[in-house]
Design a protein around this motif. Sequence first.
Motif, PDB file in Angstrom:
ATOM      1  N   ILE A  47      15.557  56.205 -30.736  1.00 53.30           N
ATOM      2  CA  ILE A  47      14.732  55.793 -31.798  1.00 53.30           C
ATOM      3  C   ILE A  47      14.816  54.101 -31.722  1.00 53.30           C
ATOM      4  O   ILE A  47      13.794  53.362 -31.979  1.00 53.30           O
ATOM      5  N   ASN A  48      15.789  53.635 -30.859  1.00 50.09           N
ATOM      6  CA  ASN A  48      15.928  52.059 -30.595  1.00 50.09           C
ATOM      7  C   ASN A  48      15.387  51.683 -29.277  1.00 50.09           C
ATOM      8  O   ASN A  48      15.847  50.421 -29.099  1.00 50.09           O
ATOM      9  N   ALA A  49      14.832  52.418 -28.632  1.00 49.26           N
ATOM     10  CA  ALA A  49      14.410  52.076 -27.179  1.00 49.26           C
ATOM     11  C   ALA A  49      13.505  50.952 -26.964  1.00 49.26           C
ATOM     12  O   ALA A  49      13.782  49.952 -26.164  1.00 49.26           O
ATOM     13  N   ARG A  51      13.510  48.591 -29.377  1.00 51.11           N
ATOM     14  CA  ARG A  51      14.016  47.546 -30.159  1.00 51.11           C
ATOM     15  C   ARG A  51      15.200  46.535 -29.347  1.00 51.11           C
ATOM     16  O   ARG A  51      15.509  47.083 -28.543  1.00 51.11           O
ATOM     17  N   ASN A  52      15.037  45.253 -29.629  1.00 49.24           N
ATOM     18  CA  ASN A  52      16.338  44.335 -29.031  1.00 49.24           C
ATOM     19  C   ASN A  52      17.566  44.381 -30.014  1.00 49.24           C
ATOM     20  O   ASN A  52      17.628  43.497 -30.749  1.00 49.24           O
ATOM     21  N   ILE A  53      18.299  45.283 -29.524  1.00 50.85           N
ATOM     22  CA  ILE A  53      19.586  45.469 -29.996  1.00 50.85           C
ATOM     23  C   ILE A  53      20.741  45.017 -28.881  1.00 50.85           C
ATOM     24  O   ILE A  53      20.505  44.682 -27.985  1.00 50.85           O
ATOM     25  N   PRO A  54      21.927  44.399 -29.658  1.00 52.91           N
ATOM     26  CA  PRO A  54      22.732  43.912 -28.624  1.00 52.91           C
ATOM     27  C   PRO A  54      23.258  44.870 -27.692  1.00 52.91           C
ATOM     28  O   PRO A  54      23.348  46.207 -28.021  1.00 52.91           O
ATOM     29  N   GLU A  55      23.729  44.467 -26.601  1.00 55.70           N
ATOM     30  CA  GLU A  55      24.253  45.042 -25.582  1.00 55.70           C
ATOM     31  C   GLU A  55      25.176  46.404 -25.945  1.00 55.70           C
ATOM     32  O   GLU A  55      25.285  47.526 -25.654  1.00 55.70           O
ATOM     33  N   PRO A  56      26.420  45.809 -26.656  1.00 58.06           N
ATOM     34  CA  PRO A  56      27.279  46.995 -26.959  1.00 58.06           C
ATOM     35  C   PRO A  56      26.989  48.036 -27.648  1.00 58.06           C
ATOM     36  O   PRO A  56      27.099  49.189 -27.558  1.00 58.06           O
ATOM     37  N   HIS A  61      24.943  53.849 -27.983  1.00 57.27           N
ATOM     38  CA  HIS A  61      23.912  54.907 -28.122  1.00 57.27           C
ATOM     39  C   HIS A  61      23.561  55.580 -26.873  1.00 57.27           C
ATOM     40  O   HIS A  61      23.351  56.675 -26.975  1.00 57.27           O
ATOM     41  N   GLU A  62      24.039  55.258 -25.600  1.00 54.84           N
ATOM     42  CA  GLU A  62      23.934  55.999 -24.456  1.00 54.84           C
ATOM     43  C   GLU A  62      25.000  57.050 -24.382  1.00 54.84           C
ATOM     44  O   GLU A  62      24.487  58.105 -24.137  1.00 54.84           O
ATOM     45  N   ASP A 147      10.748  53.658 -38.871  1.00 49.20           N
ATOM     46  CA  ASP A 147      11.592  52.750 -39.320  1.00 49.20           C
ATOM     47  C   ASP A 147      13.128  53.462 -40.096  1.00 49.20           C
ATOM     48  O   ASP A 147      12.857  53.461 -41.162  1.00 49.20           O
ATOM     49  N   VAL A 148      13.681  54.127 -39.552  1.00 44.60           N
ATOM     50  CA  VAL A 148      14.775  54.964 -39.928  1.00 44.60           C
ATOM     51  C   VAL A 148      15.941  55.127 -39.227  1.00 44.60           C
ATOM     52  O   VAL A 148      15.653  55.081 -37.765  1.00 44.60           O
TER      53      VAL A 148
END
Length: 218
Positions: A47-49, A51-56, A61-62, A147-148
């Motif tokens: 779902i966040n593929a 999106r720019n989210i922090p590396e940690p 998520h992986e 967006d969920v």
Amino acid sequence: MVPQKDIVDFYWDPVCPWCWITSRWMIDVGHQKQIRVNWKLFSLKIINAARNIPEPYKMLHEMGLKALRVAAAVRKSYGNNGLAKIYTLMGAHYHHDEEDLDTPEDLEKILQTGGYPTRLANAATDPAWDNMIRADMDQALAKVGKDVGVPLIVLDGATGRAFLVRFAARRRREKQPLPYGMRSSSPAGRRAFTSSNAPVRPSPNSVHDPEFKWSSVF
């Protein structure tokens, strides 16, 4: 046959602490009210593929996706009851025993504890299982939009309202709000967040007295 009004779909990712806490509540409610819970797969990585989210967070998520692939393999052979059991085993291993979910050794240990073939751990690195995960997610996204996140609960056999669960949890003694974050206490989680400024939360071991907030209703 279970009446449609007594069926709930529960979407989860194994690395999400709020999913884990809410799922234990959902099981308790299910037992008390004779509600059948359909356990549904939902990947925070997928779902966040874009999106720019922090590396940690990406690392966690992986880990969750690898565990979900194994869960998908379990469901294919053992159905919804098997999926419920493997989620409980994964959650206890990760959130309470503070161990990882993405190493062959950890996954095989979880499967062996549940009486499942350890060869199912091979699913962790097989992206073909993502099709099953995406199929579950598509059902959720068709209901609530893109967006969920999770935990997400859909009532009445997927035909009723959907609730994105958020809650404030209090410490048993201090009664202070817990800072929100996704830091895990597992070895990989500690490595992911060692050099970051990501928000930190205590392990679910220290969470008590949940106060559920239905923050979004669809």
